[in-house]
Design a protein around this motif. Structure first.
Motif, mmCIF file in Angstrom:
data_model
loop_
_atom_site.group_PDB
_atom_site.id
_atom_site.type_symbol
_atom_site.label_atom_id
_atom_site.label_comp_id
_atom_site.label_asym_id
_atom_site.label_seq_id
_atom_site.Cartn_x
_atom_site.Cartn_y
_atom_site.Cartn_z
ATOM 1 N N LEU A 145 0.835 -1.198 0.000
ATOM 2 C CA LEU A 145 0.000 0.000 0.000
ATOM 3 C C LEU A 145 0.868 1.245 0.000
ATOM 4 O O LEU A 145 1.939 1.274 0.606
ATOM 5 N N MET A 146 0.370 2.320 -0.670
ATOM 6 C CA MET A 146 1.176 3.534 -0.796
ATOM 7 C C MET A 146 0.463 4.820 -0.409
ATOM 8 O O MET A 146 1.046 5.668 0.242
ATOM 9 N N ASP A 147 -0.792 5.001 -0.837
ATOM 10 C CA ASP A 147 -1.458 6.266 -0.552
ATOM 11 C C ASP A 147 -2.961 6.088 -0.696
ATOM 12 O O ASP A 147 -3.432 5.182 -1.378
ATOM 13 N N TRP A 148 -3.716 6.994 -0.029
ATOM 14 C CA TRP A 148 -5.178 6.964 -0.024
ATOM 15 C C TRP A 148 -5.660 8.230 -0.741
ATOM 16 O O TRP A 148 -5.210 9.338 -0.435
ATOM 17 N N SER A 149 -6.579 8.083 -1.691
ATOM 18 C CA SER A 149 -7.035 9.223 -2.488
ATOM 19 C C SER A 149 -7.764 10.243 -1.616
ATOM 20 O O SER A 149 -8.404 9.886 -0.624
ATOM 21 N N PRO A 150 -7.687 11.531 -1.973
ATOM 22 C CA PRO A 150 -8.323 12.584 -1.167
ATOM 23 C C PRO A 150 -9.834 12.418 -1.017
ATOM 24 O O PRO A 150 -10.402 12.855 -0.012
ATOM 25 N N ASP A 151 -10.497 11.799 -2.012
ATOM 26 C CA ASP A 151 -11.937 11.587 -1.895
ATOM 27 C C ASP A 151 -12.286 10.343 -1.095
ATOM 28 O O ASP A 151 -13.463 10.031 -0.887
ATOM 29 N N GLY A 152 -11.262 9.614 -0.630
ATOM 30 C CA GLY A 152 -11.475 8.446 0.220
ATOM 31 C C GLY A 152 -11.875 7.181 -0.506
ATOM 32 O O GLY A 152 -12.113 6.152 0.135
ATOM 33 N N LYS A 153 -11.932 7.203 -1.854
ATOM 34 C CA LYS A 153 -12.481 6.077 -2.593
ATOM 35 C C LYS A 153 -11.459 4.998 -2.949
ATOM 36 O O LYS A 153 -11.818 3.834 -3.109
ATOM 37 N N PHE A 154 -10.178 5.368 -3.091
ATOM 38 C CA PHE A 154 -9.183 4.410 -3.578
ATOM 39 C C PHE A 154 -7.895 4.460 -2.753
ATOM 40 O O PHE A 154 -7.529 5.503 -2.218
ATOM 41 N N ILE A 155 -7.246 3.317 -2.702
ATOM 42 C CA ILE A 155 -5.883 3.220 -2.184
ATOM 43 C C ILE A 155 -5.004 2.754 -3.331
ATOM 44 O O ILE A 155 -5.326 1.768 -4.000
ATOM 45 N N VAL A 156 -3.923 3.469 -3.588
ATOM 46 C CA VAL A 156 -3.003 3.044 -4.636
ATOM 47 C C VAL A 156 -1.953 2.120 -4.018
ATOM 48 O O VAL A 156 -1.471 2.357 -2.909
ATOM 49 N N TYR A 157 -1.667 1.037 -4.723
ATOM 50 C CA TYR A 157 -0.652 0.099 -4.249
ATOM 51 C C TYR A 157 0.158 -0.414 -5.431
ATOM 52 O O TYR A 157 -0.224 -0.261 -6.589
ATOM 53 N N ARG A 158 1.283 -1.013 -5.126
ATOM 54 C CA ARG A 158 2.100 -1.617 -6.168
ATOM 55 C C ARG A 158 2.069 -3.125 -5.997
ATOM 56 O O ARG A 158 1.915 -3.642 -4.883
ATOM 57 N N ALA A 159 2.196 -3.832 -7.120
ATOM 58 C CA ALA A 159 2.247 -5.296 -7.089
ATOM 59 C C ALA A 159 3.229 -5.766 -8.152
ATOM 60 O O ALA A 159 3.358 -5.149 -9.217
ATOM 61 N N PHE A 160 3.897 -6.864 -7.873
ATOM 62 C CA PHE A 160 4.961 -7.358 -8.751
ATOM 63 C C PHE A 160 4.512 -8.576 -9.540
ATOM 64 O O PHE A 160 3.830 -9.462 -9.022
ATOM 65 N N THR A 161 4.899 -8.607 -10.822
ATOM 66 C CA THR A 161 4.791 -9.799 -11.646
ATOM 67 C C THR A 161 6.099 -9.964 -12.397
ATOM 68 O O THR A 161 6.795 -8.981 -12.679
ATOM 69 N N ALA A 162 6.430 -11.199 -12.737
ATOM 70 C CA ALA A 162 7.691 -11.462 -13.432
ATOM 71 C C ALA A 162 7.707 -10.824 -14.820
ATOM 72 O O ALA A 162 8.774 -10.482 -15.340
ATOM 73 N N ARG A 163 6.534 -10.641 -15.421
ATOM 74 C CA ARG A 163 6.471 -10.118 -16.786
ATOM 75 C C ARG A 163 6.593 -8.602 -16.849
ATOM 76 O O ARG A 163 7.260 -8.068 -17.740
ATOM 77 N N THR A 164 5.981 -7.909 -15.913
ATOM 78 C CA THR A 164 5.957 -6.443 -15.990
ATOM 79 C C THR A 164 6.569 -5.751 -14.773
ATOM 80 O O THR A 164 6.448 -4.527 -14.648
ATOM 81 N N ASN A 165 7.212 -6.512 -13.886
ATOM 82 C CA ASN A 165 7.837 -5.928 -12.700
ATOM 83 C C ASN A 165 6.791 -5.242 -11.816
ATOM 84 O O ASN A 165 5.653 -5.683 -11.758
ATOM 85 N N PHE A 166 7.148 -4.158 -11.141
ATOM 86 C CA PHE A 166 6.200 -3.491 -10.250
ATOM 87 C C PHE A 166 5.247 -2.606 -11.057
ATOM 88 O O PHE A 166 5.677 -1.758 -11.838
ATOM 89 N N ASP A 167 3.947 -2.820 -10.850
ATOM 90 C CA ASP A 167 2.905 -2.029 -11.490
ATOM 91 C C ASP A 167 2.076 -1.330 -10.418
ATOM 92 O O ASP A 167 2.116 -1.696 -9.239
ATOM 93 N N LEU A 168 1.291 -0.331 -10.831
ATOM 94 C CA LEU A 168 0.456 0.426 -9.907
ATOM 95 C C LEU A 168 -1.012 0.087 -10.101
ATOM 96 O O LEU A 168 -1.502 0.047 -11.241
ATOM 97 N N TRP A 169 -1.711 -0.149 -8.999
ATOM 98 C CA TRP A 169 -3.120 -0.523 -9.010
ATOM 99 C C TRP A 169 -3.897 0.388 -8.065
ATOM 100 O O TRP A 169 -3.345 0.906 -7.083
ATOM 101 N N LEU A 170 -5.197 0.543 -8.350
ATOM 102 C CA LEU A 170 -6.106 1.271 -7.480
ATOM 103 C C LEU A 170 -7.059 0.280 -6.835
ATOM 104 O O LEU A 170 -7.728 -0.491 -7.525
ATOM 105 N N LEU A 171 -7.122 0.308 -5.512
ATOM 106 C CA LEU A 171 -7.964 -0.607 -4.753
ATOM 107 C C LEU A 171 -9.173 0.150 -4.207
ATOM 108 O O LEU A 171 -9.021 1.036 -3.366
ATOM 109 N N PRO A 172 -10.388 -0.153 -4.692
ATOM 110 C CA PRO A 172 -11.578 0.515 -4.146
ATOM 111 C C PRO A 172 -11.763 0.198 -2.666
ATOM 112 O O PRO A 172 -11.687 -0.959 -2.258
#
Length: 281
Positions: A145-172
């Motif tokens: 986990l990295m940060d929480w959106s100002p409107d409170g709706k999403f948390i941005v996090y990073r996740a790793f895969t062997a194909r694309t390395n670290f990517d960024l995702w939004l978690l509702p």
């Protein structure tokens, strides 16, 4: 054994070459202390007492700091009351708790929890400590986990895969908590932070061969702006949204004036980066 830990990021201080040579810093995680500095780097005060602490997260009202206390495989999150100087335990159990993220209103804290060799799960708990934590998602061991959106709706996090390395995702935060892909490339994207208006995302990428800080709209459309010029990481927006800070490759805190017109208009201007002071990490 006794591989050093970078207290600013809580990663092992080592690197392996393609030829099989390992270089590392020894000593494990030593006692650290967190301090207040002004824009010139002058020391103004100390936060709590020195200890095996890392990953500080300041509450929105700036009255409390969430800290990871201890080192793997035994670590918990504690809350440091800045006014009273009292530290209280926030998480309990045998698993490792880390990477605290405050909700924009300061009422809740999201964090990661995992056991040795097991998948990392994400939880939300009332900042007061009342009640049980709510499970957000259970994912791979490299989801952070990295940060929480100002409107409170999403948390941005990073996740790793062997194909694309670290990517960024939004978690509702509400609903079915189904992750939404924000940014995926063959390179590493990490250390993402929402702008104060929630329309832009600052993050670090190594797509140029060097860690640099970029900004893209939300949702990402490929129209990124490179903020750092000689290496950069750990971006942080100023509370008023008029500045973007990052740590340069020379360990200097850099400040960049920014102007935004909203992601829909695509208007984003970054001024000249100015060094503030050098940090010791």
């Amino acid at each position: 054994e006794q591989v050093g830990i970078g207290a600013n990021v809580s990663y092992g201080a080592f690197s392996a070459s393609d030829g099989g040579v390992l270089v590392y810093s020894s000593g494990g995680l030593v006692n650290r202390e967190f301090v207040w500095l002004d824009r010139a780097g002058k020391r103004l005060g100390v936060i709590g007492k020195p200890g095996v602490i890392s990953q500080p997260a300041l509450s929105p009202d700036e009255k409390t700091v969430a800290l990871k206390v201890g080192t793997d495989p035994e670590a918990d999150i504690w809350l440091q009351d800045l006014a009273r100087g009292v530290m209280s335990r926030f998480t309990f159990g045998q698993k490792i708790a880390s990477h605290s993220v405050w909700s924009p209103d300061g009422s809740r804290i999201a964090f990661s929890s995992y056991g040795t060799g097991s998948a990392r799960s994400s939880y939300i708990k009332q900042a007061s400590g009342a009640g049980k934590e709510e499970l957000l998602k259970s994912d791979g061991i490299n989801a952070t986990l990295m940060d929480w959106s100002p409107d409170g709706k999403f948390i941005v996090y990073r996740a790793f895969t062997a194909r694309t390395n670290f990517d960024l995702w939004l978690l509702p935060v509400e609903g079915d908590h189904k992750p939404i892909l924000y940014l995926q490339t063959p390179f590493n994207e990490t250390n993402a932070r929402f702008s104060s208006d929630g329309r832009w995302m600052a993050y670090m990428s190594d797509e140029s061969g060097q860690n640099q800080v970029y900004v893209q709209p939300i949702p990402a459309n490929g129209a990124k702006r490179q903020i750092s010029t000689a290496g950069g990481n750990e971006p942080q927006w100023g509370r008023d949204g008029k500045e973007l800070f990052y740590v340069g490759a020379d360990r200097k805190i850099m400040a960049v004036p920014v102007k935004t017109g909203g992601a829909a208009s695509g208007s984003f201007e970054a001024g000249q980066a100015q060094p503030l002071f050098e940090i010791d990490i």
